[in-house]
Write an enzyme that holds these catalytic residues in place. Structure first.
Site, PDB file in Angstrom:
ATOM      1  CG  ASP A   4      21.647   3.429  55.751  1.00 21.92           C
ATOM      2  OD1 ASP A   4      22.963   3.946  55.828  1.00 21.92           O
ATOM      3  OD2 ASP A   4      21.230   4.564  55.074  1.00 21.92           O
ATOM      4  CD  GLU A  22      22.976  13.008  51.764  1.00 26.66           C
ATOM      5  OE1 GLU A  22      21.850  13.648  51.877  1.00 26.66           O
ATOM      6  OE2 GLU A  22      23.220  12.048  52.504  1.00 26.66           O
ATOM      7  CD  GLU A  67      23.870   9.423  57.982  1.00 25.80           C
ATOM      8  OE1 GLU A  67      23.912  10.233  58.862  1.00 25.80           O
ATOM      9  OE2 GLU A  67      22.803   9.273  57.404  1.00 25.80           O
ATOM     10  CE  LYS A 126      24.158   4.975  53.400  1.00 19.55           C
ATOM     11  NZ  LYS A 126      24.274   6.218  54.403  1.00 19.55           N
ATOM     12  CG  ASP A 154      18.991   6.213  57.196  1.00 20.70           C
ATOM     13  OD1 ASP A 154      18.968   6.797  56.052  1.00 20.70           O
ATOM     14  OD2 ASP A 154      19.681   6.606  58.217  1.00 20.70           O
ATOM     15  CB  SER A 155      15.901   7.535  52.332  1.00 22.45           C
ATOM     16  OG  SER A 155      16.042   6.350  51.611  1.00 22.45           O
TER      17      SER A 155
END
Length: 264
Positions: free
Chosen positions: A64, A163, A96, A94, A25-26
């Site tokens: 993501d 991270e 978080e 993925k 998502d960056s």
């Protein structure tokens, strides 16, 4: 592992032999010019996943789940994950979060979709954790990282991203886990590493902020500027296109064409 956000970036990553490619998502910032990852929505992620998946032939590709697509309930998360896999054509997702998202991860993995966990610094929750700050610098915080990693492992994750965690902590967490760890700002004691391709390849203008953990391996921006400026100069001076870049016409046909123009 490396990130990719479109066909060209995925193509080069796949050809370079990356084991895994993450449609992170960056891309909200590096591909769409947004302020942070919280802006990107599921439909945009699916579009970029589809573009990346068309280029990847060997790498395992992961998409993501963006903020807002999985937090409400495990059922919402599963629905989003199914869309990312079916419509985005990736092999896994993925998300978080640690202990609090274990039921969500379990829901997705039980449906047969591989999940990559992500603990430590979780950028989607930057406002809740006081910004982009290193996690695990105290004993209590380090235990939280370990507990989160163990929880996502138990829930079925095939690997977990660590991270912005002290290298010593990340190494100890890696030793405690049965699944691989993928570090980003977490030292070389992790099982693998991930970087944002735009960052590590230097495809950005001078002066842009880079996190401490990023090593710049190239300068794509400088090479692109050089090429485009040369193109601009040659077009204006008419050096380009040269005869080698044009399609010839038989002399007799050209003569006939000129006669026709003059007669009209």
């Amino acid at each position: 592992m490396i990130t990719a956000h479109d066909f060209p970036s995925a193509h080069v990553a796949d050809h370079a032999g990356m084991d895994m490619i993450l449609v992170g998502d960056s891309l909200a910032m590096v591909a769409l010019g947004m302020e942070d990852t919280s802006e990107v929505v599921l439909e945009e992620m699916i579009l970029h996943c589809r573009s990346v998946s068309r280029a990847t032939k060997a790498a395992f590709t992961i998409g993501d789940l963006p903020m807002g697509s999985y937090e409400i309930a495990p059922e919402q998360a599963l629905e989003s994950a199914i869309r990312v896999v079916k419509e985005g054509r990736v092999q896994g997702v993925k998300l978080e979060g640690g202990i609090e998202f274990a039921p969500t991860i379990q829901k997705i993995t039980r449906a047969g979709i591989p999940v990559l966990g992500h603990v430590g610094l979780t950028p989607q929750r930057q406002h809740a954790i006081g910004g982009f700050r290193v996690q695990g610098k105290t004993t209590t915080s380090a235990m939280k990282v370990l507990e989160d990693a163990l929880a996502v492992q138990a829930a079925g994750c095939f690997a977990v991203v660590l991270e912005a965690v002290p290298a010593e902590v990340a190494a100890l967490v890696t030793k405690r886990l049965k699944i691989p760890t993928i570090g980003i700002g977490a030292g070389n004691g992790c099982s693998g590493q991930v970087l944002v391709q735009i960052d590590m390849s230097g495809n950005f203008p001078p002066g842009r902020f880079l996190p401490k953990f990023v090593k710049q391996y190239g300068n794509v921006w400088a090479e692109s500027i050089k090429a485009i400026e040369a193109y601009k100069s040659e077009v204006k001076s008419r050096q380009y296109p040269a005869p080698a870049h044009t399609y010839p016409m038989p002399p007799e046909e050209l003569t006939e064409f000129e006669k026709l123009i003059e007669s009209n």
